[in-house]
Motif scaffolding. Structure first.
Motif, mmCIF file in Angstrom:
data_model
loop_
_atom_site.group_PDB
_atom_site.id
_atom_site.type_symbol
_atom_site.label_atom_id
_atom_site.label_comp_id
_atom_site.label_asym_id
_atom_site.label_seq_id
_atom_site.Cartn_x
_atom_site.Cartn_y
_atom_site.Cartn_z
ATOM 1 N N ALA A 12 -5.385 4.689 0.731
ATOM 2 C CA ALA A 12 -4.740 3.515 1.310
ATOM 3 C C ALA A 12 -5.768 2.583 1.944
ATOM 4 O O ALA A 12 -5.598 1.367 1.932
ATOM 5 C CB ALA A 12 -3.705 3.953 2.341
ATOM 6 N N TRP B 93 -5.283 -1.391 0.810
ATOM 7 C CA TRP B 93 -4.778 -2.394 1.743
ATOM 8 C C TRP B 93 -5.601 -3.686 1.706
ATOM 9 O O TRP B 93 -5.012 -4.773 1.646
ATOM 10 C CB TRP B 93 -4.716 -1.828 3.167
ATOM 11 N N THR C 28 0.835 -1.203 0.000
ATOM 12 C CA THR C 28 0.000 0.000 0.000
ATOM 13 C C THR C 28 0.868 1.252 0.000
ATOM 14 O O THR C 28 0.600 2.209 -0.736
ATOM 15 C CB THR C 28 -0.950 -0.005 1.220
#
Length: 192
Positions: free
Chosen positions: A87, A91, A74
């Motif tokens: 993010a 992720w 990420t």
């Protein structure tokens, strides 16, 4: 273990389902995450026992490893500016792509199983249903009848489901263009 190629195909299918519109650099990084646990075969060449925690299907296969690798991927993806995604949306994809490695390995016909709870436990597990022929470690063994059996089982048990997921992801993208998602269509508002 399935082959490197089939692990990458599975990660690409996960990317088709989770990352829309398609972002090839992100999908590629996800495929790399799905393949990286295979590096645990390197210590075998230096005499580390197969069943050791640092050996094959050990410390590189549990969910904590997947979580850590997903975090690193990420960070890389956001620094590459490979996507406008936050993010928090990247992720989970990288985690699922990495975790898919151990899940597929647990569906193979051989080996010692997967240490899903390493480093807390060195117990190895398989799923009750194990239709995928385990791939040999080493190229010479793969270039044999065994390798043909491996690819045949992967082309039956991994590739068709991956193709279905990729196709459904493509159909969903056509239904909801990137700028108008399902929530926008339902509520009749454009995103700000």
């Amino acid at each position: 273990m399935p082959t490197v190629l089939s692990h990458a195909v599975a990660a690409t299918a996960i990317g088709a389902a989770m990352i829309t519109p398609p972002r090839l650099p992100v999908w590629g990084l996800g495929a790399l995450c799905a393949v990286l646990p295979h590096l645990d075969v390197v210590p075998l060449a230096f005499g580390l026992p197969y069943g050791h925690m640092l050996g094959h299907r050990g410390l590189s296969h549990p969910l904590p490893f997947a979580a850590g690798l997903a975090l690193a991927a990420t960070v890389v993806a956001t620094r590459w500016r490979a996507t406008g995604r936050s993010a928090l949306r990247l992720w989970p994809f990288f985690f699922a792509a990495t975790a898919s490695h151990g899940l597929l390995d647990a569906m193979t016909s051989g080996g010692y199983g997967v240490a899903f709870f390493a480093p807390f436990s060195d117990a190895r597990y398989f799923f009750p249903w194990r239709p995928i022929v385990v791939s040999p470690i080493g190229i010479s063994a793969f270039l044999s009848r065994w390798g043909v059996q491996v690819m045949s089982s992967e082309l039956l048990w991994i590739w068709p489901p991956a193709a279905v997921v990729i196709r459904v992801g493509g159909l969903a993208r056509r239904r909801w263009p990137p700028e108008i998602g399902p929530d926008v269509e339902k509520h009749g508002a454009r995103p700000s």
